[in-house]
Design an enzyme around this catalytic site. Structure first.
Site, short mmCIF file in Angstrom:
data_model
loop_
_atom_site.label_atom_id
_atom_site.label_comp_id
_atom_site.label_asym_id
_atom_site.label_seq_id
_atom_site.Cartn_x
_atom_site.Cartn_y
_atom_site.Cartn_z
N TYR A 119 0.78 -1.14 -0.16
CA TYR A 119 -0.06 -0.03 0.02
C TYR A 119 1.11 1.36 0.17
O TYR A 119 0.87 1.91 1.06
CB TYR A 119 -0.86 -0.10 1.29
CG TYR A 119 -1.77 0.88 1.40
CD1 TYR A 119 -2.98 0.84 0.44
CD2 TYR A 119 -2.01 1.67 2.61
CE1 TYR A 119 -4.13 1.80 0.80
CE2 TYR A 119 -3.24 2.45 2.85
CZ TYR A 119 -4.05 2.55 1.78
OH TYR A 119 -5.32 3.32 1.95
N HIS A 124 -2.05 7.57 -3.03
CA HIS A 124 -3.17 6.63 -2.75
C HIS A 124 -3.92 6.79 -1.53
O HIS A 124 -5.04 6.68 -1.08
CB HIS A 124 -2.92 5.34 -3.40
CG HIS A 124 -4.11 4.31 -3.23
ND1 HIS A 124 -5.38 4.47 -3.83
CD2 HIS A 124 -4.17 3.30 -2.35
CE1 HIS A 124 -5.92 3.42 -3.64
NE2 HIS A 124 -5.24 2.65 -2.69
N GLU A 190 -7.71 -1.59 -9.41
CA GLU A 190 -6.37 -0.96 -8.62
C GLU A 190 -5.25 -1.10 -9.71
O GLU A 190 -4.82 -2.15 -9.86
CB GLU A 190 -6.36 -1.37 -7.38
CG GLU A 190 -7.00 -1.25 -6.45
CD GLU A 190 -6.66 -1.37 -4.88
OE1 GLU A 190 -5.89 -2.37 -4.59
OE2 GLU A 190 -7.27 -0.55 -3.98
N GLU A 192 -1.69 -1.37 -10.32
CA GLU A 192 -0.58 -1.56 -9.83
C GLU A 192 0.48 -2.36 -10.66
O GLU A 192 0.04 -2.79 -11.62
CB GLU A 192 -0.83 -2.67 -8.58
CG GLU A 192 -2.07 -2.17 -7.51
CD GLU A 192 -2.11 -3.04 -6.36
OE1 GLU A 192 -0.96 -3.88 -5.92
OE2 GLU A 192 -3.09 -3.00 -5.54
N ASP A 224 -5.38 -5.24 -9.39
CA ASP A 224 -5.99 -5.84 -8.07
C ASP A 224 -7.48 -5.35 -8.09
O ASP A 224 -7.86 -4.42 -7.50
CB ASP A 224 -5.13 -5.27 -7.04
CG ASP A 224 -5.49 -5.68 -5.54
OD1 ASP A 224 -6.25 -6.64 -5.77
OD2 ASP A 224 -5.30 -5.06 -4.51
N TYR A 235 -13.71 -4.67 6.21
CA TYR A 235 -12.51 -4.47 6.28
C TYR A 235 -11.86 -4.29 7.89
O TYR A 235 -10.67 -4.55 7.93
CB TYR A 235 -11.76 -3.44 5.22
CG TYR A 235 -11.56 -2.02 5.78
CD1 TYR A 235 -12.95 -1.32 5.84
CD2 TYR A 235 -10.55 -1.30 6.21
CE1 TYR A 235 -12.97 -0.07 6.14
CE2 TYR A 235 -10.53 -0.12 6.47
CZ TYR A 235 -11.94 0.61 6.84
OH TYR A 235 -11.83 1.92 7.07
N THR A 340 -1.96 0.41 -5.16
CA THR A 340 -2.47 1.30 -6.34
C THR A 340 -1.47 2.40 -6.60
O THR A 340 -1.03 3.23 -5.45
CB THR A 340 -3.71 1.84 -5.71
OG1 THR A 340 -4.76 0.73 -5.40
CG2 THR A 340 -4.37 2.65 -6.83
CA CA Z 1 -4.44 -3.16 -4.02
#
Ligand code: CA
Length: 406
Positions: A119, A124, A190, A192, A224, A235, A340
């Site tokens: 991350y 982001h 995402e 990536e 992703d 989450y 991201t």
């Molecule tokens: Ca991700």
């Protein structure tokens, strides 16, 4: 040149990326992309030019080839570069060694045993923090000290081109008394990049930032996929689960770190100073142009994002050093997502969540429709390439269509 390579091809003589392909009459095997063709490495091996066990080139993943080590895999790449540029080399007058990419099917290049997603883009993480938490304190206190990551799901990583169905899951609609089960209404991508490790470590061993590049074989583009409504409900406290593990797509060609070496650049300043095990010397970021397009069914592609891998706050060497600092072992073929990749500019954001800012700034398609997230029938395509002094090294694309929920 043995074979014509179009100007501006991602797969120039400077690249020579590895992948697994098949055709009607060739079983899955190792190849390298050259312009619009694939050089069949299993067929080249029959010329008796390699001094290793070439059975690894007839496997349906590159893991065994990669396990030969960089001394061998780098030499294969540089030998191919020489042979392609020498009109009297062993590759001359042997058209049967080449296959048109258009006539080949690409497969997963490696068996991925473990997948970790970082991350590591400060832009982001800041954008998401502003939207979901506190605009004044968008970054959590650990973010500038730890390359934050989580263990992802390897079983659902698939290769570019394979369509997927919209996932279903639990979501909590605003003001509803209880969660509901339904297809996600907030399907997102995402943007990536992923790196693939090319060397094992034993449990208890760590990889330093200085040695990290020895352990990285190469890179791919990674989408992703994320279901934002499912993510929002599930989450806390342990992070993403079913919002992420329904599918992740990668590009089929692994571009080696050697090919990317000329495109190294300095990363952003890291303030506060990181702990000693995360310190590094030299240039560890890479200048790789990235873009994302949406192609609605029966319409044309609209490019919605232009970003760059060089924006990353945490680099791959720091990510790998952090991942292994506690003794966690790594294996050949493991994949590590960057997180991201967003830049400062709002057209460089690497997800719909940010580009359409939680649905408040819908994006216009050429057929007159708007997008807050990804619709059924949309194809999302990510491309990436590095270019410097006339040398271009690209990744091709990772592209996939979204089918309705089943
Ligand atoms: Ca991700």
């Amino acid at each position: 040149m043995i074979i014509d390579i179009p100007k501006n091809s991602d797969f120039s003589i400077y690249n020579i990326p590895f992948g697994i392909f098949s055709t009607k009459d060739r079983s899955p095997r190792a190849g390298v992309a050259v312009g619009e063709h694939i050089l069949d490495l299993a067929a080249v091996a029959e010329l008796d030019v390699f001094n290793f066990n070439t059975a690894v080139l007839e496997k349906d993943t590159l893991n065994d080839f990669i396990s030969l080590g960089k001394e061998i895999t780098s030499k294969v790449r540089s030998d191919i570069q020489h042979w392609l540029q020498d009109d009297s080399s062993i590759l001359a007058d042997k058209p049967e060694l080449f296959v048109a990419q258009a006539a080949a099917q690409m497969h997963m290049p490696v068996f991925i045993g473990d997948y970790t997603d970082f991350y590591s883009s400060i832009e982001h993480a800041t954008n998401v923090g502003k939207m979901f938490r506190d605009p004044e304190n968008a970054l959590l206190p650990n973010w500038k000290h730890i390359p934050v990551g989580y263990h992802g799901r390897a079983s659902s990583i698939i290769v570019s081109g394979e369509a997927i169905h919209r996932p279903k899951g639990q979501v909590m609609p605003p003001d509803a008394p209880a969660p509901v089960f339904r297809p996600t209404a907030r399907l997102d991508f995402e943007l990536e990049m992923g790196f693939i490790t090319g060397k094992n470590t034993k449990l208890g061993e760590s990889v330093s930032t200085e040695k990290a590049e020895d352990y990285i074989f190469g890179m791919v583009l990674l989408n992703d996929w994320s279901a934002r409504d499912i993510q929002k409900w599930e989450y806390v406290p342990l992070g993403p689960f079913l919002a992420k593990n329904f599918a992740s797509h990668i590009s089929p060609w692994i571009v080696t770190l050697e090919a990317l070496e000329p495109f190294k650049v300095s990363g952003p300043d890291q303030d506060p100073k990181v702990l000693p095990y995360l310190e590094y010397k030299g240039e560890k970021n890479y200048d790789i142009n990235l873009k994302v397009g949406i192609t609605p069914e029966n319409s044309e592609e609209v490019i919605i994002c232009n970003s760059n891998f060089k924006y990353m706050y945490w680099n791959m060497a720091q990510q790998l050093a952090h991942h292994t600092v506690n003794g966690c072992n790594i294996n050949i073929g493991d994949m590590y997502g960057s997180g991201t990749i967003s830049g400062k500019d709002e057209k460089s954001y690497g997800s719909m969540l940010e580009l359409a800012w939680m649905g408040t700034k819908p994006l216009k398609m050429k057929d007159g429709t708007e997008r807050k997230f990804i619709n059924d029938g949309d194809t999302v395509t990510m491309k990436g390439y590095a270019e410097k002094n006339g040398k271009r090294v690209g990744f091709g694309e990772v592209s996939a269509k979204i089918l309705p929920a089943r």
